[in-house]
Design a protein around this motif. Structure first.
Motif, PDB file in Angstrom:
ATOM      1  N   UNK B 118       0.815  -1.215   0.000  1.00 43.16           N
ATOM      2  CA  UNK B 118       0.000   0.000   0.000  1.00 43.16           C
ATOM      3  C   UNK B 118       0.847   1.263   0.000  1.00 43.16           C
ATOM      4  N   UNK B 119       0.504   2.171  -0.891  1.00 41.50           N
ATOM      5  CA  UNK B 119       1.211   3.438  -1.002  1.00 41.50           C
ATOM      6  C   UNK B 119       0.919   4.318   0.205  1.00 41.50           C
ATOM      7  N   UNK B 120       1.963   4.912   0.774  1.00 46.67           N
ATOM      8  CA  UNK B 120       1.745   5.833   1.892  1.00 46.67           C
ATOM      9  C   UNK B 120       2.400   7.185   1.645  1.00 46.67           C
ATOM     10  N   UNK B 121       2.729   7.452   0.401  1.00 41.08           N
ATOM     11  CA  UNK B 121       3.386   8.731   0.081  1.00 41.08           C
ATOM     12  C   UNK B 121       2.401   9.758  -0.434  1.00 41.08           C
ATOM     13  N   UNK B 122       2.916  10.707  -1.191  1.00 42.10           N
ATOM     14  CA  UNK B 122       2.090  11.829  -1.622  1.00 42.10           C
ATOM     15  C   UNK B 122       1.045  11.430  -2.665  1.00 42.10           C
ATOM     16  N   UNK B 123       0.039  12.284  -2.805  1.00 43.66           N
ATOM     17  CA  UNK B 123      -0.988  12.106  -3.830  1.00 43.66           C
ATOM     18  C   UNK B 123      -0.599  12.949  -5.028  1.00 43.66           C
ATOM     19  N   UNK B 162      -1.762   2.675   7.128  1.00 40.90           N
ATOM     20  CA  UNK B 162      -1.959   3.797   6.224  1.00 40.90           C
ATOM     21  C   UNK B 162      -2.950   4.807   6.821  1.00 40.90           C
TER      22      UNK B 162
END
Lengths: 347, 181
Positions: B118-123, B162
């Motif tokens: 799962x991505x947890x960085x910027x949008x 997340x």
């Protein structure tokens, strides 16, 4: 093209940065793709051309991007493209396919954007010394500007989507180029490399995997891009880099205490060869410069600036030398021209 | 066991053939297996990642062969036509839609590469305007409930982390705003 650029080192190289007696540069790379278009490696000519078109139109629309310049790689000759690789503005991979591809170069050469490398866009920012936040801030400015002008391929689970699954998520690869002659001389380098790997980061010698380490230069970078925020990834690398610069400082102190004369002899011999040699290969220059750089950092050599060392390092590369002198040469001729250039810079 | 073809070397490869619905098992040495046209998927790897991927994705060479022989359809991306088999060989996606097409199979793979799926960085800038963050939190909560129901606890743990990081960011933002007032 680029003859003027070759006459001087990249603008960012002449600035000062944190830990710059050990860390040469910090680099950030963001991989981005445009929604709805196949990735460059599986795209047909039409799609690749569309990617270039989209980027060019953003470049023309945006005042911010307009401060830089954009080149189509197929319109540059071989020497110019090699020059851009040596300057780290494009990657060697980019040379494999030059049609419908391009490179954007920002002011001071601090930011470059490869169009149609492995991903549609690869935004790179570089700073002197250990300056993670500054490099990230630079790359983000371009990322945000472009992201407002075109829709990125993004998935709420997987983040920014990339051609290779090892880049997905943040699309962020952060790295530092670090000079570790002390640890190489004290033979502690293997232990340090193991330590870095254990902390989940990748280490490699300068210019390519598997080859001998040139000039005692190493690159440390993150291995994973998904599941962590950009800040956490940068923090990890910065923390590890500070541990390593501490190790290197300790190694240099040990050398000073235990082998002071031998070290200073090694450094002055290297300086002597650079100052008076008539034929020099680029590998030899890199290794000699490493000793001189160490001499400067340890205060053994003075009245020489680190900027001159960086300038020689850049200009010693074949395509740079060709551009610098404005003529094609054989390898032998180049080794002579290189020695001339080095003597000139050390006058 | 001796190789059934040359009867000299020890057999290291076990080949399963299905001929006219009959299962035939051959035990061969590496060389004789190659003569019969069987190459280990690890023999001609173009780059190390493919090695990693092949190891992770194919349950076992024999069972994959069987699946194809039976005629099970491969997953194919509707945008770039890449099949999942082809992806495991190349280690590269053809387009962004591949991620959607192979979604379920990718979660395990990405967890192995990155330790998370799962991505947890910027949008991206187009999504990061105010309001989206709250919607994102609601969406994640719904996903988490579904993951727990399906007893997919690895995914649930990722989702929980997340959500936690989103809430933390939110609080930090509010704190900052308070300070500015």
């Amino acid at each position: 093209m680029f003859e003027n650029m070759a006459k001087k080192p990249a603008g960012w190289l002449s600035e000062d940065g944190d830990e710059s007696s050990v860390v040469l540069s910090t680099r950030i790379r963001l991989a981005r793709n445009i929604n709805g278009l196949n990735f460059p490696t599986s795209a047909n000519k039409e799609t690749r051309a569309k990617v270039v078109e989209y980027f060019k139109s953003a470049f023309e629309k945006s005042e911010f991007l307009g401060q830089g310049r954009f080149h189509l790689t197929e319109e540059l000759d071989e020497a110019s493209n090699s020059f851009l690789v040596e300057r780290h503005l494009i990657s060697p991979t980019m040379l494999e396919r030059l049609d419908d591809a391009g490179v954007f170069i920002g002011p001071n050469e601090q930011v470059s954007i490869m169009v149609n490398e492995e991903d549609h866009l690869r935004i790179q920012a570089i700073t002197t010394g250990l300056e993670m936040d500054k490099a990230m801030e630079l790359a983000s400015q371009y990322d945000n500007e472009i992201g407002r002008l075109m829709e990125y391929d993004y998935d709420s689970d997987f983040g920014f989507l990339t051609a290779c699954p090892t880049n997905v998520g943040t699309g962020l690869r952060a790295s530092v180029l670090i000079h570790l002659p002390g640890l190489v001389l004290t033979r502690d380098i293997d232990m340090v490399i193991q330590k870095i790997s254990k902390m989940g980061l990748a280490v490699r010698g300068f210019y390519g995997e598997g080859t001998d380490v040139l000039g005692n230069l190493f690159q440390i970078s993150n291995q994973t891009t998904l599941g962590k925020s950009e800040e956490d990834i940068l923090e990890d690398i910065e923390r590890v880099t500070r541990v390593i610069t501490g190790d290197e400082a300790a190694a240099r102190n040990r050398l000073r205490e235990e082998a002071s004369e031998q070290i200073s002899d090694k450094i002055w011999r290297a300086f002597g060869i650079l100052k008076y040699a008539r034929v020099l290969s680029s590998e030899e220059v890199m290794n000699l410069l490493s000793a001189v750089r160490l001499g400067l950092a340890m205060g053994i050599i003075d009245n020489l600036s680190i900027k001159v060392i960086n300038e020689i390092l850049l200009l010693s590369q074949p395509a740079h030398l060709t551009k610098y002198l404005g003529q094609d040469m054989t390898t032998d001729e180049r080794d002579i021209a290189r020695a001339d250039m080095v003597r000139d810079k050390l006058k | 066991m001796r190789c059934q073809d040359c009867k000299e070397k020890d057999s290291t490869v076990s080949m399963t053939h299905i001929i006219n619905n009959e299962k035939v098992i051959l035990n061969l040495c590496r060389e004789c297996a190659a003569k019969r046209g069987f190459h280990s998927p690890l023999d001609s790897i173009p780059f190390p990642l493919a090695n990693l991927l092949t190891g992770m994705l194919s349950p076992a060479p024999s069972s994959k062969k069987t699946a194809q022989a039976v005629g099970l359809p491969d997953l194919t991306c509707s945008q770039c036509q890449l099949t999942f088999t082809e992806f495991s060989r190349l280690g590269r996606f053809g387009c962004g839609n591949c991620y959607n097409t192979f979604r379920e199979k990718l979660q395990g793979l990405l967890r192995k590469i990155h330790g998370s799926s799962l991505h947890r960085g910027k949008l991206p800038p187009m999504l990061s305007e105010d309001g989206n963050a709250i919607k994102e939190q609601e969406r994640l909560q719904a996903e988490l409930d579904r993951a727990i129901e399906a007893e997919d606890f690895e995914r649930a743990a990722d989702l929980r982390d997340k959500i936690k990081s989103l809430v933390n960011e939110d609080e930090a933002q509010t704190e900052k705003e308070k300070e500015n007032v």
